[in-house]
Design a protein around this motif. Structure first.
Motif, PDB file in Angstrom:
ATOM      1  N   PRO A 351      -0.576   3.546  -1.449  1.00 37.14           N
ATOM      2  CA  PRO A 351       0.419   4.079  -2.393  1.00 37.14           C
ATOM      3  C   PRO A 351       0.848   3.076  -3.450  1.00 37.14           C
ATOM      4  N   CYS A 352       0.586   1.794  -3.222  1.00 40.44           N
ATOM      5  CA  CYS A 352       0.968   0.766  -4.181  1.00 40.44           C
ATOM      6  C   CYS A 352      -0.040   0.649  -5.319  1.00 40.44           C
ATOM      7  N   GLU A 353      -1.268   1.080  -5.083  1.00 39.07           N
ATOM      8  CA  GLU A 353      -2.340   0.925  -6.068  1.00 39.07           C
ATOM      9  C   GLU A 353      -2.339   2.140  -6.994  1.00 39.07           C
ATOM     10  N   ARG A 354      -1.604   2.026  -8.101  1.00 41.40           N
ATOM     11  CA  ARG A 354      -1.334   3.190  -8.936  1.00 41.40           C
ATOM     12  C   ARG A 354      -2.038   3.168 -10.286  1.00 41.40           C
ATOM     13  N   PHE A 355      -2.299   1.970 -10.830  1.00 43.74           N
ATOM     14  CA  PHE A 355      -2.883   1.873 -12.162  1.00 43.74           C
ATOM     15  C   PHE A 355      -4.036   0.871 -12.151  1.00 43.74           C
ATOM     16  N   ALA A 356      -5.075   1.158 -12.921  1.00 42.63           N
ATOM     17  CA  ALA A 356      -6.310   0.377 -12.859  1.00 42.63           C
ATOM     18  C   ALA A 356      -6.137  -1.047 -13.366  1.00 42.63           C
ATOM     19  N   SER A 357      -5.155  -1.268 -14.216  1.00 43.14           N
ATOM     20  CA  SER A 357      -4.855  -2.622 -14.690  1.00 43.14           C
ATOM     21  C   SER A 357      -3.362  -2.718 -14.943  1.00 43.14           C
ATOM     22  N   HIS A 358      -2.860  -3.952 -14.944  1.00 39.91           N
ATOM     23  CA  HIS A 358      -1.426  -4.152 -15.194  1.00 39.91           C
ATOM     24  C   HIS A 358      -0.607  -3.291 -14.226  1.00 39.91           C
ATOM     25  N   ASN A 359      -1.085  -3.216 -12.971  1.00 39.54           N
ATOM     26  CA  ASN A 359      -0.394  -2.413 -11.955  1.00 39.54           C
ATOM     27  C   ASN A 359       0.951  -3.044 -11.635  1.00 39.54           C
ATOM     28  N   PRO A 360       2.034  -2.281 -11.646  1.00 43.82           N
ATOM     29  CA  PRO A 360       3.358  -2.876 -11.436  1.00 43.82           C
ATOM     30  C   PRO A 360       3.498  -3.608 -10.108  1.00 43.82           C
ATOM     31  N   GLY A 361       2.920  -3.030  -9.028  1.00 43.21           N
ATOM     32  CA  GLY A 361       2.976  -3.714  -7.731  1.00 43.21           C
ATOM     33  C   GLY A 361       4.395  -4.099  -7.331  1.00 43.21           C
ATOM     34  N   PRO A 362       4.543  -5.200  -6.556  1.00 39.03           N
ATOM     35  CA  PRO A 362       3.439  -5.975  -5.981  1.00 39.03           C
ATOM     36  C   PRO A 362       2.823  -5.258  -4.778  1.00 39.03           C
ATOM     37  N   CYS A 363       1.539  -5.480  -4.549  1.00 40.37           N
ATOM     38  CA  CYS A 363       0.832  -4.823  -3.454  1.00 40.37           C
ATOM     39  C   CYS A 363       0.507  -5.788  -2.315  1.00 40.37           C
ATOM     40  N   GLY A 364       1.229  -6.883  -2.223  1.00 42.18           N
ATOM     41  CA  GLY A 364       1.013  -7.842  -1.157  1.00 42.18           C
ATOM     42  C   GLY A 364       0.347  -9.109  -1.667  1.00 42.18           C
ATOM     43  N   PRO A 365       0.402 -10.162  -0.884  1.00 44.68           N
ATOM     44  CA  PRO A 365      -0.174 -11.451  -1.290  1.00 44.68           C
ATOM     45  C   PRO A 365      -1.665 -11.336  -1.594  1.00 44.68           C
ATOM     46  N   GLY A 366      -2.046 -11.814  -2.776  1.00 47.59           N
ATOM     47  CA  GLY A 366      -3.457 -11.851  -3.141  1.00 47.59           C
ATOM     48  C   GLY A 366      -4.074 -10.514  -3.497  1.00 47.59           C
ATOM     49  N   ALA A 367      -3.267  -9.462  -3.581  1.00 47.57           N
ATOM     50  CA  ALA A 367      -3.828  -8.130  -3.821  1.00 47.57           C
ATOM     51  C   ALA A 367      -4.316  -7.962  -5.250  1.00 47.57           C
ATOM     52  N   GLY A 368      -3.751  -8.677  -6.196  1.00 39.75           N
ATOM     53  CA  GLY A 368      -4.136  -8.511  -7.578  1.00 39.75           C
ATOM     54  C   GLY A 368      -3.492  -7.298  -8.203  1.00 39.75           C
ATOM     55  N   THR A 369      -3.581  -7.204  -9.525  1.00 41.30           N
ATOM     56  CA  THR A 369      -2.930  -6.127 -10.252  1.00 41.30           C
ATOM     57  C   THR A 369      -3.930  -5.206 -10.951  1.00 41.30           C
ATOM     58  N   SER A 370      -5.206  -5.253 -10.548  1.00 44.26           N
ATOM     59  CA  SER A 370      -6.209  -4.381 -11.165  1.00 44.26           C
ATOM     60  C   SER A 370      -7.175  -3.872 -10.111  1.00 44.26           C
ATOM     61  N   VAL A 371      -7.841  -2.757 -10.419  1.00 38.53           N
ATOM     62  CA  VAL A 371      -8.627  -2.016  -9.433  1.00 38.53           C
ATOM     63  C   VAL A 371      -9.797  -2.835  -8.882  1.00 38.53           C
ATOM     64  N   ASP A 372     -10.365  -3.720  -9.679  1.00 36.24           N
ATOM     65  CA  ASP A 372     -11.485  -4.522  -9.188  1.00 36.24           C
ATOM     66  C   ASP A 372     -11.072  -5.431  -8.038  1.00 36.24           C
ATOM     67  N   ARG A 373      -9.806  -5.847  -8.011  1.00 31.09           N
ATOM     68  CA  ARG A 373      -9.319  -6.726  -6.939  1.00 31.09           C
ATOM     69  C   ARG A 373      -9.061  -5.961  -5.645  1.00 31.09           C
ATOM     70  N   TRP A 374      -9.005  -4.640  -5.727  1.00 27.10           N
ATOM     71  CA  TRP A 374      -8.720  -3.842  -4.528  1.00 27.10           C
ATOM     72  C   TRP A 374      -9.981  -3.459  -3.764  1.00 27.10           C
ATOM     73  N   VAL A 375     -11.141  -3.676  -4.384  1.00 27.85           N
ATOM     74  CA  VAL A 375     -12.407  -3.400  -3.701  1.00 27.85           C
ATOM     75  C   VAL A 375     -12.744  -4.637  -2.870  1.00 27.85           C
ATOM     76  N   ASN A 376     -12.304  -4.634  -1.626  1.00 27.55           N
ATOM     77  CA  ASN A 376     -12.443  -5.830  -0.789  1.00 27.55           C
ATOM     78  C   ASN A 376     -12.989  -5.527   0.596  1.00 27.55           C
ATOM     79  N   GLY A 377     -13.770  -4.440   0.709  1.00 26.73           N
ATOM     80  CA  GLY A 377     -14.472  -4.198   1.969  1.00 26.73           C
ATOM     81  C   GLY A 377     -13.764  -3.312   2.961  1.00 26.73           C
ATOM     82  N   GLN A 378     -12.647  -2.686   2.577  1.00 28.16           N
ATOM     83  CA  GLN A 378     -11.977  -1.794   3.509  1.00 28.16           C
ATOM     84  C   GLN A 378     -12.833  -0.567   3.813  1.00 28.16           C
ATOM     85  N   THR A 379     -12.730  -0.099   5.054  1.00 31.15           N
ATOM     86  CA  THR A 379     -13.408   1.142   5.435  1.00 31.15           C
ATOM     87  C   THR A 379     -12.722   2.326   4.769  1.00 31.15           C
ATOM     88  N   LEU A 380     -13.523   3.274   4.278  1.00 29.42           N
ATOM     89  CA  LEU A 380     -12.991   4.433   3.570  1.00 29.42           C
ATOM     90  C   LEU A 380     -12.719   5.579   4.542  1.00 29.42           C
TER      91      LEU A 380
END
Length: 439
Positions: A351-380
């Motif tokens: 629910p924190c990952e709302r916008f592809a860039s300049h995401n207001p967040g914060p989504c946790g330590p090291g999560a980043g503020t853009s969609v490319d940083r959220w692709v980190n191997g989680q199971t779908l």
């Protein structure tokens, strides 16, 4: 081309933003449906109430249903989207929610770049629509959250229907018999002003179950940008004294599927290879392979590649799993930022990952503020699709004045959502699977 008429003076205009508007995450407008957090279950049509419900039966027999709300940053959000063609006893649920995910605008000379949804007041710029902009339809009233305007209530949401031409045509096996139909669409759209620019956000829901998402750009070229002395811009007007700065539009959409009412959908990628004829073959051979996407994905459009989102719970009357294919439109991928280097992202719902860039967040330590940083191997288990369609705008004389609308977008095509074409005429309804002429 997709024109961007933003001025560098946009920075001055941004001073009018309130602190609340800048800090807002998913802020909704008035009404019970608009107060629902984004991670809550999708509402039913009755839940969102008459003011926030869209229900349209098209002349060809298909009914689309959905709820809408207005977000303080994303603008129009569509939820609980379903369609029911003739012959189906109940609606087919397609989407939990759908909306824009960002409009990123970098200038060629490196002087500025904008994130229009989260950084430049896109939602606050909702425009009143004239009756002629919604022919034959209804203009709904929208309350803009955290509005910086004196009148936060805008007559800004159009719902209407339009013809799209032939839905199909086939010569029957009876001499002189032609089966044909003209397709109809439900059109839902808004207009948002950002600087010199006016964005048309358009959603087309077709009677055959397809959905098309388009972002159109119109308005005016910015006279403040007639200073492209670095050679990157193009002259407009007489001679070469005025040069409009070239720039890119990178439009993102965020889609949260809920096929057959469940968000536990599967994602599949299909790739085909073509090899030269061998062993006396008369033509090349094409082999298609399917890859089940079980982990988060940063995907690229390639020749002979496509993706589909598959229902985990529902099948059509032929026993085939319902799905929707993602059909990209023309795009120019912008390599300047990490989040624009791929055409499609699939992330695990957060629910924190709302916008592809300049995401207001914060989504946790090291999560980043853009969609490319959220692709980190989680199971779908609950996939969210982010589609990136880019355009490089190099101005032309015809862009003034006003600029013609330039479109960028993509479609969702039903794949096995129904056992046959949902618009099949009665005279051909028996032709499912094996058949012979003259039955």
């Amino acid at each position: 081309m997709r024109v961007h008429s933003d001025s560098r003076a946009r920075t001055r205009a941004a001073v009018g933003l309130t602190v609340a508007a800048l800090a807002a995450g998913v802020t909704a407008g008035a009404g019970p449906a608009t107060a629902r957090p984004e991670n809550a279950p999708a509402p039913t049509a009755a839940y969102c109430g008459a003011a926030h419900r869209i229900e349209q039966k098209l002349s060809t027999g298909t009914t689309w249903r959905m709820c809408w709300r207005y977000d303080g940053k994303a603008g129009l959000v569509l939820e609980d989207v379903s369609y029911q063609p003739k012959g189906e006893r109940r609606p087919i649920k397609v989407l939990h929610s759908a909306r824009l995910g960002q409009i990123h605008v970098p200038y060629d000379d490196g002087s500025v770049e904008y994130d229009d949804l989260t950084g430049f007041d896109f939602a606050q710029g909702l425009m009143n629509l004239a009756p002629g902009e919604c022919p034959g339809g209804t203009i709904k009233t929208v309350k803009v959250p955290d509005s910086v305007n004196e009148t936060p209530t805008i007559k800004g949401l159009c719902t209407t229907t339009r013809s799209r031409g032939h839905a199909y045509r086939v010569q029957g096996d009876t001499p002189g018999t032609v089966h044909q139909a003209q397709g109809r669409d439900l059109l839902v759209h808004t207009v948002n002003q950002v600087g010199w620019y006016e964005y048309l956000t358009e959603w087309r829901f077709q009677d055959d179950g397809a959905i098309t998402m388009n972002l159109g750009a119109t308005g005016s070229l910015s006279w403040d940008d007639y200073d492209a002395g670095d050679g990157r811009g193009r002259p407009v007007g007489k001679g070469a004294s005025a040069r409009a700065t070239s720039h890119s539009h990178n439009a993102f959409w965020r889609l949260d599927f809920a096929l057959d009412g469940s968000t536990r959908n599967r994602v599949e990628q299909y790739d085909s290879t073509v090899t030269a004829p061998t062993g006396g073959q008369q033509a090349p051979t094409t082999r298609t392979t399917r890859t089940k996407i079980t982990k988060e994905l940063a995907g690229d459009i390639r020749n002979y590649r496509w993706w589909r989102v598959v229902s985990a719970t529902g099948k059509n009357k032929d026993g085939h799993a319902r799905s929707y294919e993602i059909v990209p439109g023309p795009t120019t991928r912008y390599p300047g930022r990490g989040f624009t280097k791929h055409d499609l992202y699939v992330t695990q719902y957060n629910p924190c990952e709302r916008f592809a860039s300049h995401n207001p967040g914060p989504c946790g330590p090291g999560a980043g503020t853009s969609v490319d940083r959220w692709v980190n191997g989680q199971t779908l288990s609950h996939p969210v699709v982010w589609m990136n369609i880019g355009f490089h705008h190099v101005a032309r004389d015809e862009d003034q004045q006003p600029m013609p609308v330039h479109w960028q977008g993509f479609s969702l095509a039903p794949r096995d959502a129904t056992a046959m074409n949902p618009l099949t005429p009665d005279g051909l309804a028996w032709q499912n699977g094996h058949w012979r002429p003259g039955r």
